[in-house]
Write an enzyme that holds these catalytic residues in place. Structure first.
Site, PDB file in Angstrom:
ATOM      1  N   GLU A   1       0.391   1.824   4.847  1.00  0.00           N
ATOM      2  CA  GLU A   1      -1.113   1.656   5.556  1.00  0.00           C
ATOM      3  C   GLU A   1      -1.622   3.386   5.908  1.00  0.00           C
ATOM      4  OE1 GLU A   1      -1.625  -0.722   8.918  1.00  0.00           O
ATOM      5  OE2 GLU A   1       0.602  -1.537   8.317  1.00  0.00           O
TER       6      GLU A   1
ATOM      7  N   ALA B   1       4.764   4.738  -3.326  1.00  0.00           N
ATOM      8  CA  ALA B   1       5.114   3.814  -2.358  1.00  0.00           C
ATOM      9  C   ALA B   1       4.252   3.740  -1.448  1.00  0.00           C
ATOM     10  CB  ALA B   1       6.402   4.550  -1.944  1.00  0.00           C
TER      11      ALA B   1
ATOM     12  N   HIS C   1      -1.855   5.624   3.392  1.00  0.00           N
ATOM     13  CA  HIS C   1      -2.475   5.758   2.462  1.00  0.00           C
ATOM     14  C   HIS C   1      -3.785   5.179   2.328  1.00  0.00           C
ATOM     15  CE1 HIS C   1       1.893   7.028   0.566  1.00  0.00           C
ATOM     16  NE2 HIS C   1       1.170   8.012   0.782  1.00  0.00           N
TER      17      HIS C   1
ATOM     18  N   SER D   1       5.453   7.116   6.323  1.00  0.00           N
ATOM     19  CA  SER D   1       5.891   7.883   5.259  1.00  0.00           C
ATOM     20  C   SER D   1       6.428   7.014   4.264  1.00  0.00           C
ATOM     21  CB  SER D   1       6.993   9.084   5.959  1.00  0.00           C
ATOM     22  OG  SER D   1       7.849   9.599   4.865  1.00  0.00           O
TER      23      SER D   1
END
Ligand code: PAF
Length: 282
Positions: A35, A32, A37, A187
């Site tokens: 930005e 999922a 990550h 998140s």
């Protein structure tokens, strides 16, 4: 874009002669992707010759079966995002059996007490699950550098402790929290919020920022009481905890010690979705 589904297949790629002396950057995730990550991946791409991204919703770190069931799984969309960023990233998205080989349980770890604070108190067994998967992934990928977001600051400190205690040869790199324009920490769980709850959740960072200001002149206890009182004014939120703790030990701050680094840590529910965040109180 090719997705490596087994550790064997990934290791064949990493063990190729031309890859053997290359620096490997590793970004472990549960998918999922957002930005936040992508910024970890960008840092890894800039600092290493090979970047590996793992996407694996790790069952042993969930203490709540419903949370595990509802955790967003968006592999196809994730792969498209990664492909857009950089086609050379090696994506490893294993099955539970590839990782746990029929024995889906966690090992018990001693992190010198870091595991007994905050998330550890409220999510029994969570950090055993995190330690188990992170150690397994490090053994598979053998990274030079591994990138973790500071949103999960307690996890970051625990991974540092895991690496030190088990003498794992990897540099752990903590990366700043990536926030939406509203201030809400990015998140994967934000995906599950309704539009109105997502908008309302900017309150978390607003209150954390006010807590930071107050911490300059007020005691830790006064700041905790302030945060608790603020959340009581907003019935859509249920505050699980707000704690001010030392960055190194994660022990609750009873009395401020000069030059010690503190953070305010929060876990809060909205629409039954649990969000965490933290702020440096320097
Ligand atoms: O932070 C996460 O997404 C997970 O806890 C991690 C580090 C990928 C382990 O499953």
């Amino acid at each position: 874009m090719h997705v490596f589904q087994t550790q064997k297949e990934l290791q064949i790629e990493l063990n190729k002669t031309e890859n053997q002396s290359k620096k490997i950057g590793f970004v472990p995730t549960m998918g999922a992707l957002h930005e936040g990550h992508l910024s970890l991946l960008e840092q890894s791409l800039a600092e290493n010759e090979i970047t590996v991204l793992s996407i694996f919703v790790n069952p042993t770190q969930f203490n709540n079966a419903d949370d595990l069931k509802k955790y967003p799984r968006t592999l196809e969309k994730d792969v498209k995002l990664v492909e857009k960023l950089n086609k050379k990233i090696l994506v490893y998205a294993p099955s539970v059996s590839d990782i746990y080989e029929g024995n889906t349980i966690s090992t018990s770890f001693d992190y010198d007490g870091l595991e007994n604070q905050m998330e550890g108190k409220h999510r029994p067994g969570h950090f055993d699950g995190v330690g188990t998967i992170v150690k397994k992934l490090f053994e598979i990928v053998k990274p030079t550098n591994a990138y973790f977001g500071e949103k999960d600051f307690q996890q970051l400190q625990i991974v540092r402790k895991l690496v030190a205690k088990h003498k794992i040869q990897v540099n752990i790199i903590g990366c700043e929290i990536f926030r939406e324009e509203s201030g809400l920490a990015m998140s994967s769980r934000n995906e599950r919020l309704s539009e109105s709850a997502r908008a309302e959740s900017k309150l978390i960072y607003q209150i954390l920022s006010q807590a930071k200001e107050k911490f300059v002149s007020k005691s830790a206890n006064d700041v905790v009481l302030f945060v608790e009182k603020e959340f009581k004014k907003h019935p859509n939120f249920t505050l699980e905890y707000f704690e001010i703790a030392a960055e190194d030990t994660l022990l609750t701050c009873k009395r401020k010690v000069k030059n010690k680094k503190y953070r305010g840590f929060i876990a809060v529910f909205i629409e039954n979705i649990r969000l965490i965040d933290n702020i440096s109180l320097k």
